[in-house]
Design an enzyme around this catalytic site. Structure first.
Site, PDB file in Angstrom:
ATOM      1  N   ASP A 110       0.860  -1.187   0.000  1.00 44.05           N
ATOM      2  CA  ASP A 110       0.000   0.000   0.000  1.00 44.05           C
ATOM      3  C   ASP A 110       0.889   1.227   0.000  1.00 44.05           C
ATOM      4  O   ASP A 110       1.772   1.352   0.851  1.00 44.05           O
ATOM      5  CB  ASP A 110      -0.900   0.014   1.246  1.00 44.05           C
ATOM      6  CG  ASP A 110      -2.016  -1.015   1.150  1.00 44.05           C
ATOM      7  OD1 ASP A 110      -2.254  -1.535   0.045  1.00 44.05           O
ATOM      8  OD2 ASP A 110      -2.643  -1.308   2.184  1.00 44.05           O
ATOM      9  N   ASP A 158     -13.711  -5.325  -2.490  1.00 46.52           N
ATOM     10  CA  ASP A 158     -13.693  -5.378  -1.028  1.00 46.52           C
ATOM     11  C   ASP A 158     -15.079  -5.852  -0.613  1.00 46.52           C
ATOM     12  O   ASP A 158     -16.070  -5.188  -0.928  1.00 46.52           O
ATOM     13  CB  ASP A 158     -13.428  -3.983  -0.451  1.00 46.52           C
ATOM     14  CG  ASP A 158     -12.022  -3.493  -0.785  1.00 46.52           C
ATOM     15  OD1 ASP A 158     -11.067  -4.258  -0.582  1.00 46.52           O
ATOM     16  OD2 ASP A 158     -11.885  -2.344  -1.256  1.00 46.52           O
TER      17      ASP A 158
END
Lengths: 250, 204
Positions: A11, A130
């Site tokens: 990330d 997600d």
């Protein structure tokens, strides 16, 4: 035959690798290029870079990371986060990315998947999802990094995404993400059975056994972040475990 | 290395990685869409990521399809991934489209079935023949593929290396001075680097 892939996930914010727990408590950990290079040399099969800020101001910084990484490593990598247009995709590919992951913007406008697939090929367009498994069993698609609920059901959305041309799916189960308690093996296995594109399991990796478990259950690749970032387990240790469980690895 | 190596710039992604991979094995490669530069090169690399029709259109718009079709006989032409597929006569990707027709065969989709499409990931490269292109590779040589279409009905004498994905997927093909890589040597780790070094020796 094709081997199962082990994929460290990085990330990126402000040009650095960060790791959060359930999308919160973000802390900086490392320089993306040196970490990417290390993983590549240690036998990672692929890498993922998410631009977690995904803001206009951050885009140039992120693209710099992408091109620096591409200059240094010789394994494939996917980028995602804030991809909203064909131009965004093109900029990432031009910087050296191999695949583009779309998430929230594709939920708002699913045609993003089809125009991307038409222009760059299905193999290039990854649908990242997600999902939140609710107490009644409904698997809800979330957006904005898991912060915002949608009305979409996970299997229906994946079906639509694949029909539009997505060539791969990242299934990130929010219930597990950052817990290190293992992947949602049942849901991932159901996805792998149902869909004819590769499924990358995400969310919950805590050790090598977790990775082996989800790959044996049918996932084509398994993604993990902190266990690699914090040297809890090496990529070779994970591969040894996956091999022991009967899967082909590189 | 004295030969002049160019890579065709026709607006498709991913040339950056390939350029860097070549740099790492000691090659300076010029990225260009200039017809004269391409015609005068000793080695021409045709990269490619994307859709077949789009890529052919980009080549045509620049007049590069004819440049490649009528290439000088001493010139090496190396197609990578989609670049390899463009070398063939026909592709069935999103309709039926004509390719450069330099190699006999057609590009077809993997059959829907138990196998996942695209054929994406690391697969073992097996040798069809003993060849300098495969020098110093062991039998655990994994290479990175990403494609939904593959070359079929090819001349069997052109097959150098292949991988098993339910069927034999042509991985490296060679005819006269034309070479195709279906996988991405620039993304295939150390094995890929060895293959690029072998390639440079072959075309030197």
């Amino acid at each position: 035959m094709i081997s199962k892939r082990i994929i460290p996930c990085l990330d990126i914010a402000h040009g650095k690798v960060v790791k959060g727990v359930r999308f919160e408590g973000i802390k900086e950990v490392d320089d993306p290029v040196s970490l990417a290079k290390r993983y590549s040399e240690e036998g990672a099969d692929e890498l993922v870079f998410y631009d977690i800020m995904a803001s206009f101001e951050e885009r140039t910084l992120f693209l710099d990371v992408v091109s620096n990484v591409a200059a240094q490593i010789n394994i494939p990598f996917m980028v995602g986060g804030g991809i909203k247009t064909l131009d965004d995709m093109h900029a990432c590919l031009k910087a050296g990315a191999d695949k583009i992951s779309v998430n929230s913007a594709a939920i708002d406008d699913p045609s993003l998947i089809s125009i991307g697939a038409q222009r760059f090929g299905s193999q290039c367009i990854v649908l990242s999802m997600d999902v939140l498994v609710e107490s009644n069993g409904f698997v809800r698609v979330m957006k904005k990094g898991g912060r915002e609920a949608t009305s979409l059901e996970a299997f229906a959305w994946a079906t639509q995404g694949i029909e539009l041309g997505a060539g791969e799916i990242v299934l990130n189960v929010i219930n597990q993400d950052g817990t290190k308690e293992g992947f949602d093996v049942n849901l991932t296995s159901e996805f792998a059975k149902r869909f004819n594109v590769p499924i990358i399991a995400s969310g919950g990796a805590g050790n090598a056994q977790h990775m082996a478990e989800v790959l044996v259950s049918g996932a084509d690749a398994a993604l993990a972040a902190s266990i690699f970032h914090f040297n809890e387990v090496s990529i070779q240790e994970v591969k040894a475990e996956v091999r022991k469980a009967g899967c082909i690895v590189r | 290395m004295t030969s002049k190596i160019v890579m065709i710039d026709y607006g498709v992604g991913n040339v950056f990685s390939l350029l860097h991979a070549l740099q790492r094995v000691g090659v300076d490669c010029i990225l260009t869409d200039d017809v004269q530069l391409i015609q005068s090169a000793d080695v021409v690399i045709l990269p490619g990521v994307g859709a077949f029709e789009d890529a052919m259109n980009q080549l045509k718009q620049k007049g590069l399809d004819q440049v490649l079709i009528n290439k000088p006989t001493h010139q090496w032409l190396i197609g990578i991934c989609l670049g390899m597929q463009l070398l063939y006569e026909i592709s069935e990707e999103f309709g039926v489209h004509q390719g450069l027709g330099l190699l006999k065969g057609r590009i077809v989709k993997f059959h829907e079935g138990s196998l996942k499409i695209p054929h994406m990931g690391w697969n073992k490269l097996q040798s069809a023949v003993k060849h300098p292109l495969l020098k110093d590779l062991n039998n655990e040589a994994y290479v990175y593929y990403v494609h939904s279409y593959y070359a079929s009905e090819i001349e069997s004498s052109t097959l150098i290396g292949f991988s098993d994905y339910g069927l034999s997927v042509p991985g490296i093909v060679l005819k006269d001075k034309i070479i195709g890589f279906q996988f991405h040597p620039e993304k295939s780790g150390q094995v890929g680097e060895q293959l690029l070094r072998n390639l440079l020796e072959v075309v030197a």
